[in-house]
Design a protein around this motif. Structure first.
Motif, short mmCIF file in Angstrom:
data_model
loop_
_atom_site.label_atom_id
_atom_site.label_comp_id
_atom_site.label_asym_id
_atom_site.label_seq_id
_atom_site.Cartn_x
_atom_site.Cartn_y
_atom_site.Cartn_z
N SER A 283 -134.47 40.07 129.96
CA SER A 283 -134.72 39.80 131.47
C SER A 283 -134.90 38.16 131.59
N ASN A 284 -135.15 37.43 130.32
CA ASN A 284 -135.08 35.78 130.55
C ASN A 284 -133.86 35.16 130.47
N GLU A 285 -132.68 35.98 130.43
CA GLU A 285 -131.43 35.21 130.13
C GLU A 285 -131.27 34.27 131.02
N LEU A 286 -131.44 34.47 132.24
CA LEU A 286 -131.04 33.48 133.29
C LEU A 286 -132.06 32.50 133.78
N ASP A 287 -133.27 32.70 133.12
CA ASP A 287 -134.21 31.68 133.47
C ASP A 287 -134.22 30.53 133.23
N PRO A 288 -133.93 29.35 133.98
CA PRO A 288 -133.64 28.06 133.67
C PRO A 288 -134.53 27.50 132.61
N GLY A 289 -135.68 27.66 132.63
CA GLY A 289 -136.47 27.06 131.71
C GLY A 289 -136.46 27.81 130.38
N HIS A 290 -136.10 28.89 130.23
CA HIS A 290 -135.91 29.54 128.99
C HIS A 290 -134.60 29.28 128.43
N VAL A 291 -133.59 29.23 129.22
CA VAL A 291 -132.20 28.54 128.91
C VAL A 291 -132.32 27.15 128.08
N TRP A 292 -133.45 26.29 128.75
CA TRP A 292 -133.45 24.98 128.44
C TRP A 292 -134.26 24.99 127.00
N PHE A 293 -135.09 25.81 126.55
CA PHE A 293 -135.85 26.00 125.57
C PHE A 293 -135.02 26.79 124.40
N ARG A 294 -134.23 27.71 124.95
CA ARG A 294 -133.20 28.42 123.92
C ARG A 294 -132.44 27.05 123.22
N ASN A 295 -131.76 26.37 124.45
CA ASN A 295 -130.79 25.27 123.70
C ASN A 295 -131.47 24.25 122.85
N LEU A 296 -132.72 24.21 123.25
CA LEU A 296 -133.59 23.15 122.30
C LEU A 296 -133.57 23.38 120.90
N ILE A 297 -133.75 25.15 120.72
CA ILE A 297 -134.06 25.54 119.32
C ILE A 297 -132.64 25.64 118.81
N LYS A 298 -131.55 25.77 119.57
CA LYS A 298 -130.19 25.83 118.90
C LYS A 298 -130.08 24.53 118.52
N ASP A 299 -130.36 23.39 119.25
CA ASP A 299 -130.16 21.97 118.91
C ASP A 299 -130.80 21.59 117.52
N VAL A 300 -132.00 22.09 117.39
CA VAL A 300 -132.58 21.86 116.04
C VAL A 300 -131.86 22.30 114.96
N SER A 301 -131.48 23.82 115.17
CA SER A 301 -130.55 24.52 114.22
C SER A 301 -129.47 23.58 113.87
N ASP A 302 -128.86 23.45 114.81
CA ASP A 302 -127.45 22.54 114.40
C ASP A 302 -128.00 21.31 113.62
N ARG A 303 -128.89 20.35 114.14
CA ARG A 303 -129.28 19.29 113.37
C ARG A 303 -129.72 19.33 112.03
N GLN A 304 -130.40 20.61 111.80
CA GLN A 304 -130.68 20.77 110.37
C GLN A 304 -129.59 21.19 109.38
N ARG A 305 -128.39 21.95 109.97
CA ARG A 305 -127.22 22.13 109.15
C ARG A 305 -126.69 20.74 108.83
N THR A 306 -126.87 19.87 109.67
CA THR A 306 -126.07 18.63 108.99
C THR A 306 -126.99 17.82 108.19
N LEU A 307 -128.34 17.92 108.46
CA LEU A 307 -129.28 17.34 107.40
C LEU A 307 -129.30 18.11 106.07
N LYS A 308 -129.21 19.26 105.95
CA LYS A 308 -129.05 20.19 104.76
C LYS A 308 -127.85 19.75 103.82
N GLN A 309 -126.75 19.40 104.64
CA GLN A 309 -125.34 19.03 104.00
C GLN A 309 -125.82 17.68 103.20
N GLY A 310 -126.40 16.64 104.00
CA GLY A 310 -126.75 15.49 103.30
C GLY A 310 -127.63 15.53 102.16
N VAL A 311 -128.44 16.57 101.99
CA VAL A 311 -129.49 16.97 100.88
C VAL A 311 -128.61 17.35 99.65
#
Length: 317
Positions: A283-311
């Motif tokens: 039910s939250n799928e189209l909520d613009p605030g929720h979409v923003w927050f989900r994308n923020l979480i995904k961005d953190v996940s993507d950046r961590q993938r890059t950081l782990k590769q460096g480790v």
């Protein structure tokens, strides 16, 4: 019996009731709503008059909802949520100006791996908003989502079977073997050394078997677990100066400090990855605030993938 009229109640009263159900405290409800304690107490009195019920009783210093309050909460919470979503969908969400409160459920593992960067990015991009982080174990996560105590959760290896919830895979974390840098077994971690070493198991409930135990059992093998703890960040300090070894997902690599003197090596047997997933109500799928927050979480996940590769490159793993 007189017929109930909507003229007897307004949306602010229902909002006060919803927040009291969540906070179980007049003081915390007042803080969350930006009102005085006296105003909240007055609203509670009006609610009691409308619903002809005490709604809350005080037990051991905590406001406990009555049976009628619990019944009303199921309907009122859902109705307020749907109103909020409907309004948000027709307004432009701007993270730089919003004062919205976001709530996320994280397990101990995902808190270790996601929380530092998530909070940093959240506070930078949405300076007027607030973020509440709730500890979420898998057995409790679905209830927290259904009751809207959190609007999404990030868990490792979730096995949730719920029709109205979306499960989005964020990453797959490799399992690694950790031990004290002074432990000679870490210099040459063979399967025999792995099985002969004392192990520290990390389990949310302090009881459940880990992926290593399940894998070994399938091979007809057994490791020696001498202690089980619920927190990942404690593990390096328990291991330090001992012959204990442990296995956990590589997301923890980003939280290890030099002072912990933790050595990391590949496990001497193939262990399944830890699947990290984002879970939310459809039910939250189209909520613009929720979409923003989900994308923020995904961005953190993507950046961590890059950081782990460096480790991995630094550790030559």
């Amino acid at each position: 019996m007189a017929e109930f009229s909507l003229n007897q109640i307004d949306l602010n009263l229902l909002r006060t009731f919803d927040v009291l159900m969540r906070e179980r405290s007049v003081t915390r409800a007042a803080d969350r709503l930006g009102r005085t304690q006296s105003a909240i107490s007055h609203s509670l009195g009006r609610l009691r008059d409308v619903f002809k019920d005490d709604l809350f009783t005080r037990e051991a210093g905590i406001m406990e909802p009555t049976a009628r309050a619990k019944e009303l909460a199921e309907v009122i919470s859902q109705a307020l949520h749907e109103i909020r979503v409907a309004v948000d969908r027709h307004l432009n969400f701007d993270p730089t100006t919003t004062s919205r409160n976001f709530r996320i459920g994280l397990s101990d593992y995902t808190a270790v791996t996601y929380l530092p960067e998530l909070i940093e990015n959240f506070s930078m991009l949405a300076p007027n908003a607030s973020l509440n982080v709730v500890h979420a174990r898998e057995p409790d996560a679905l209830g927290s989502l259904k009751n809207r105590e959190v609007e999404c959760a990030v868990l490792g290896n979730p096995k949730l079977d719920a029709e109205h919830f979306e499960v989005v895979e964020l990453s797959r974390d490799r399992m690694v073997c950790a031990g004290w840098t002074g432990n000679p077994a870490m210099a040459d971690m063979s399967l025999d050394r792995y099985l002969a070493s004392p192990h520290l198991q990390i389990s949310a409930d302090g009881i459940a078997a880990g992926v290593a135990d399940i894998t070994l059992q399938k091979l007809g093998l057994h490791r020696k677990v001498v202690a089980t703890i619920p927190h990942y960040l404690v593990a390096p300090w328990v291991i330090k100066g001992t012959e204990l070894i442990s296995a956990f997902g590589d997301g923890v690599l980003l939280a290890l400090s030099e002072e912990s003197e933790t050595a990391i090596v590949p496990p001497p047997l193939e262990l399944p990855d830890v699947t990290i997933s984002l879970i939310f109500d459809r039910s939250n799928e189209l909520d613009p605030g929720h979409v923003w927050f989900r994308n923020l979480i995904k961005d953190v996940s993507d950046r961590q993938r890059t950081l782990k590769q460096g480790v991995y490159e630094r550790l030559e793993l």
